[in-house]
Motif scaffolding. Structure first.
Motif, PDB file in Angstrom:
ATOM      1  N   LEU A  54     -12.338  -0.981  -9.344  1.00 44.16           N
ATOM      2  CA  LEU A  54     -11.034  -0.359  -9.608  1.00 44.16           C
ATOM      3  C   LEU A  54     -11.192   1.115  -9.968  1.00 44.16           C
ATOM      4  O   LEU A  54     -12.206   1.504 -10.575  1.00 44.16           O
ATOM      5  CB  LEU A  54     -10.379  -1.045 -10.827  1.00 44.16           C
ATOM      6  N   ALA A  55     -10.138   1.895  -9.699  1.00 41.76           N
ATOM      7  CA  ALA A  55     -10.120   3.291 -10.148  1.00 41.76           C
ATOM      8  C   ALA A  55      -9.752   3.348 -11.636  1.00 41.76           C
ATOM      9  O   ALA A  55     -10.324   4.123 -12.402  1.00 41.76           O
ATOM     10  CB  ALA A  55      -9.114   4.095  -9.332  1.00 41.76           C
ATOM     11  N   HIS A  56      -8.769   2.491 -12.030  1.00 37.71           N
ATOM     12  CA  HIS A  56      -8.305   2.428 -13.425  1.00 37.71           C
ATOM     13  C   HIS A  56      -8.365   0.971 -13.876  1.00 37.71           C
ATOM     14  O   HIS A  56      -8.096   0.086 -13.049  1.00 37.71           O
ATOM     15  CB  HIS A  56      -6.813   2.816 -13.514  1.00 37.71           C
ATOM     16  N   ALA A  57      -8.596   0.746 -15.145  1.00 33.85           N
ATOM     17  CA  ALA A  57      -8.499  -0.630 -15.646  1.00 33.85           C
ATOM     18  C   ALA A  57      -7.086  -1.133 -15.361  1.00 33.85           C
ATOM     19  O   ALA A  57      -6.115  -0.388 -15.526  1.00 33.85           O
ATOM     20  CB  ALA A  57      -8.776  -0.654 -17.141  1.00 33.85           C
ATOM     21  N   ALA A  58      -6.969  -2.381 -14.905  1.00 32.45           N
ATOM     22  CA  ALA A  58      -5.648  -2.906 -14.531  1.00 32.45           C
ATOM     23  C   ALA A  58      -5.029  -3.673 -15.686  1.00 32.45           C
ATOM     24  O   ALA A  58      -5.736  -4.359 -16.434  1.00 32.45           O
ATOM     25  CB  ALA A  58      -5.786  -3.818 -13.332  1.00 32.45           C
ATOM     26  N   GLU A  59      -3.713  -3.549 -15.802  1.00 30.74           N
ATOM     27  CA  GLU A  59      -2.986  -4.312 -16.820  1.00 30.74           C
ATOM     28  C   GLU A  59      -2.084  -5.310 -16.097  1.00 30.74           C
ATOM     29  O   GLU A  59      -1.327  -4.909 -15.189  1.00 30.74           O
ATOM     30  CB  GLU A  59      -2.139  -3.338 -17.636  1.00 30.74           C
ATOM     31  N   ALA A  60      -2.163  -6.557 -16.502  1.00 33.77           N
ATOM     32  CA  ALA A  60      -1.360  -7.586 -15.839  1.00 33.77           C
ATOM     33  C   ALA A  60       0.117  -7.201 -15.893  1.00 33.77           C
ATOM     34  O   ALA A  60       0.643  -6.864 -16.955  1.00 33.77           O
ATOM     35  CB  ALA A  60      -1.577  -8.936 -16.512  1.00 33.77           C
ATOM     36  N   LEU A  85     -16.436 -18.231   3.067  1.00 36.82           N
ATOM     37  CA  LEU A  85     -15.151 -17.537   3.274  1.00 36.82           C
ATOM     38  C   LEU A  85     -15.014 -16.429   2.245  1.00 36.82           C
ATOM     39  O   LEU A  85     -15.427 -16.591   1.091  1.00 36.82           O
ATOM     40  CB  LEU A  85     -13.968 -18.501   3.059  1.00 36.82           C
ATOM     41  N   ALA A  86     -14.397 -15.315   2.661  1.00 33.92           N
ATOM     42  CA  ALA A  86     -14.070 -14.246   1.704  1.00 33.92           C
ATOM     43  C   ALA A  86     -12.656 -14.464   1.173  1.00 33.92           C
ATOM     44  O   ALA A  86     -11.771 -14.881   1.918  1.00 33.92           O
ATOM     45  CB  ALA A  86     -14.148 -12.889   2.397  1.00 33.92           C
ATOM     46  N   ILE A  87     -12.476 -14.185  -0.116  1.00 36.87           N
ATOM     47  CA  ILE A  87     -11.135 -14.242  -0.728  1.00 36.87           C
ATOM     48  C   ILE A  87     -10.861 -12.857  -1.295  1.00 36.87           C
ATOM     49  O   ILE A  87     -11.625 -12.394  -2.164  1.00 36.87           O
ATOM     50  CB  ILE A  87     -11.084 -15.214  -1.935  1.00 36.87           C
ATOM     51  N   THR A  88      -9.814 -12.197  -0.848  1.00 33.75           N
ATOM     52  CA  THR A  88      -9.464 -10.921  -1.480  1.00 33.75           C
ATOM     53  C   THR A  88      -8.521 -11.218  -2.644  1.00 33.75           C
ATOM     54  O   THR A  88      -7.582 -12.010  -2.510  1.00 33.75           O
ATOM     55  CB  THR A  88      -8.813  -9.954  -0.467  1.00 33.75           C
ATOM     56  N   ALA A  89      -8.781 -10.580  -3.783  1.00 40.47           N
ATOM     57  CA  ALA A  89      -8.013 -10.911  -5.003  1.00 40.47           C
ATOM     58  C   ALA A  89      -6.669 -10.202  -5.060  1.00 40.47           C
ATOM     59  O   ALA A  89      -5.851 -10.480  -5.940  1.00 40.47           O
ATOM     60  CB  ALA A  89      -8.840 -10.566  -6.241  1.00 40.47           C
ATOM     61  N   GLY A  90      -6.415  -9.273  -4.128  1.00 40.06           N
ATOM     62  CA  GLY A  90      -5.076  -8.680  -4.015  1.00 40.06           C
ATOM     63  C   GLY A  90      -4.767  -7.651  -5.090  1.00 40.06           C
ATOM     64  O   GLY A  90      -5.666  -7.054  -5.706  1.00 40.06           O
ATOM     65  N   GLU A  91      -3.472  -7.457  -5.312  1.00 41.82           N
ATOM     66  CA  GLU A  91      -2.997  -6.478  -6.286  1.00 41.82           C
ATOM     67  C   GLU A  91      -3.549  -6.822  -7.685  1.00 41.82           C
ATOM     68  O   GLU A  91      -3.307  -7.922  -8.190  1.00 41.82           O
ATOM     69  CB  GLU A  91      -1.446  -6.489  -6.274  1.00 41.82           C
ATOM     70  N   PRO A  92      -4.252  -5.869  -8.329  1.00 45.42           N
ATOM     71  CA  PRO A  92      -4.899  -6.216  -9.610  1.00 45.42           C
ATOM     72  C   PRO A  92      -3.910  -6.477 -10.748  1.00 45.42           C
ATOM     73  O   PRO A  92      -4.257  -7.178 -11.700  1.00 45.42           O
ATOM     74  CB  PRO A  92      -5.779  -4.997  -9.902  1.00 45.42           C
ATOM     75  N   ALA A  93      -2.690  -5.936 -10.629  1.00 40.06           N
ATOM     76  CA  ALA A  93      -1.699  -6.202 -11.685  1.00 40.06           C
ATOM     77  C   ALA A  93      -0.922  -7.489 -11.432  1.00 40.06           C
ATOM     78  O   ALA A  93      -0.116  -7.913 -12.272  1.00 40.06           O
ATOM     79  CB  ALA A  93      -0.716  -5.027 -11.779  1.00 40.06           C
ATOM     80  N   GLY A  94      -1.137  -8.110 -10.287  1.00 40.36           N
ATOM     81  CA  GLY A  94      -0.397  -9.317  -9.929  1.00 40.36           C
ATOM     82  C   GLY A  94      -1.145 -10.587 -10.274  1.00 40.36           C
ATOM     83  O   GLY A  94      -2.121 -10.564 -11.035  1.00 40.36           O
TER      84      GLY A  94
END
Ligand SMILES: NC(=O)c1ccc[n+]([C@@H]2O[C@H](COP(=O)([O-])OP(=O)(O)OC[C@H]3O[C@@H](n4cnc5c(N)ncnc54)[C@H](O)[C@@H]3O)[C@@H](O)[C@H]2O)c1
Ligand SMILES: N[C@H](C(=O)O)[C@H](O)COP(=O)(O)O
Length: 337
Positions: free
Chosen positions: A78-84, A5-14
């Motif tokens: 990612l285009a930019h490093a994500a911050e939680a 199964l594939a799992i998409t990790a969603g919004e990187p800040a979420g």
């Protein structure tokens, strides 16, 4: 054979990346391939102080579940490093690419289905892309006319006639055609994926008290009742239109297999009050299996370790059950839905 199964990790800040890292801490029965930026997952694991080893997905290797502490990953960068906790519209294209890779992988039969972690609809729109939800995205990607959103726990299934649209537009969207398509998909998929030979479906009215004999709106008389009558002639067991305020009482639910609400906030508050954190969101009518969590991006919890992974685990279990039924196997455990 081990299911993939594939799992998409969603919004990187979420909380999606957090939930993927948490998921990796226990062994799973299926091979779960997380579609995400590997560096994002490693950084989130460090933030949560959890062990994580990334294994890059390789289609040529036979499906095998990861060991505890490991995650299979199909990289999207990612285009930019994500911050939680901090949304960045520059990463919206990344989020959409994870969904595209997941959907295309289903169509190419690289995996048996998709489980999605939450995305933030607002930030994708802020990036200039009209996006109302995974449900509509996958419908359009798969090129099907209609799909049905159904959220479900072990005890309650709530399907919707309309999904993400302004309340002002709901009444106009309740047409005989849409109601017919949605009800047929719901009936069919309850049979195919949930082992219900003759599902009994409770259908809500649109207006207060189901229109009060036409004195509080006439959609029940003009649209819902005649459409249900025609569908009953196809052999469906449909009850309604029932006043929505009392539809969700034990007396009505006792013999029901599913409920059909006319709009998002008619049905989902009941489901989430009853089972938030242990429900799955299932898209019916797609040519592939897609389940999801019952919650959003919870930006306030990202990177804190406080996000509850119960719904993601439920969504995975439901996808496994659905895939087993599609393969002609009856799940060994009763389906949570
Ligand atoms: N499957 C999806 O992609 C999905 C589902 C619902 C909402 N959303 C999106 O998420 C964004 C935020 O939506 P929202 O604020 O209305 O809802 P939300 O679910 O993100 O948050 C509502 C509340 O529930 C809490 N919560 C949510 N998930 C939790 C978890 N796993 N463990 C513990 N607490 C949790 C949050 O902290 C918050 O207090 C919106 O853009 C919305 O469209 C996406
Ligand atoms: N309506 C869903 C909910 O309230 O949980 C949610 O917005 C997710 O929808 P998609 O799966 O279409 O993104």
């Amino acid at each position: 054979m081990t299911l993939r199964l594939a799992i998409t990790a969603g919004e990187p800040a979420g909380i999606g990346p957090d939930l993927c890292v948490q998921l990796a801490q226990q062994p799973q029965s299926a091979q779960l391939i997380v579609i995400a930026d590997p560096q994002l997952l490693e950084e989130r694991a460090r933030q949560l102080d959890l062990p994580l080893t990334i294994r890059l997905f390789d289609t040529s290797v036979a499906p095998q579940a990861a060991d505890a502490g490991e995650l299979w990953v199909e990289p999207v960068y990612l285009a930019h490093a994500a911050e939680a906790g901090k949304l960045d519209s520059a990463n919206s294209a990344y989020v959409l690419e994870t969904l595209r890779v997941a959907a295309q992988g289903c169509l190419d039969q690289r995996w048996a289905g998709i489980v999605t972690a939450p995305v933030h609809k607002g930030i994708i729109n802020d990036a200039g892309v009209a996006f109302s939800g995974h449900t509509e995205y996958f419908r359009d990607y798969a090129g099907v006319e209609e799909v049905v959103m159904m959220l479900a726990t072990r005890e309650l299934r709530v399907a919707l006639v309309t999904t993400h649209l302004p309340l002002r537009d709901v009444a106009d969207a309740i047409t005989p055609d849409r109601l017919t398509r949605v009800t047929r998909i719901l009936h069919h998929d309850l049979q195919e994926f949930f082992g219900l030979a003759q599902p009994r479906i409770l259908v809500a009215g649109l207006n207060p008290h189901a229109g009060e004999n036409g004195h509080l709106g006439d959609e029940e008389i003009r649209i819902i009742e005649p459409t249900l009558e025609l569908l009953r002639q196809e052999g469906m067991n449909l009850v309604g239109p029932l006043p929505a305020d009392t539809l969700y009482t034990p007396k009505h639910l006792a013999n029901a297999d599913a409920t059909l609400a006319m709009y998002h906030d008619q049905g989902l508050p009941v489901l989430k009050y009853h089972g938030f954190g242990r429900a799955a969101n299932i898209t019916l009518g797609l040519p592939f299996i897609r389940t999801s969590v019952d919650h959003g991006t919870a930006l306030d919890l990202a990177g804190t370790g406080k996000a509850d992974g119960g719904s993601l685990q439920t969504a995975i279990e439901v996808a496994i059950d659905m895939a087993s039924r599609r393969r002609g196997q009856t799940p060994t455990e009763p389906s949570p839905t």
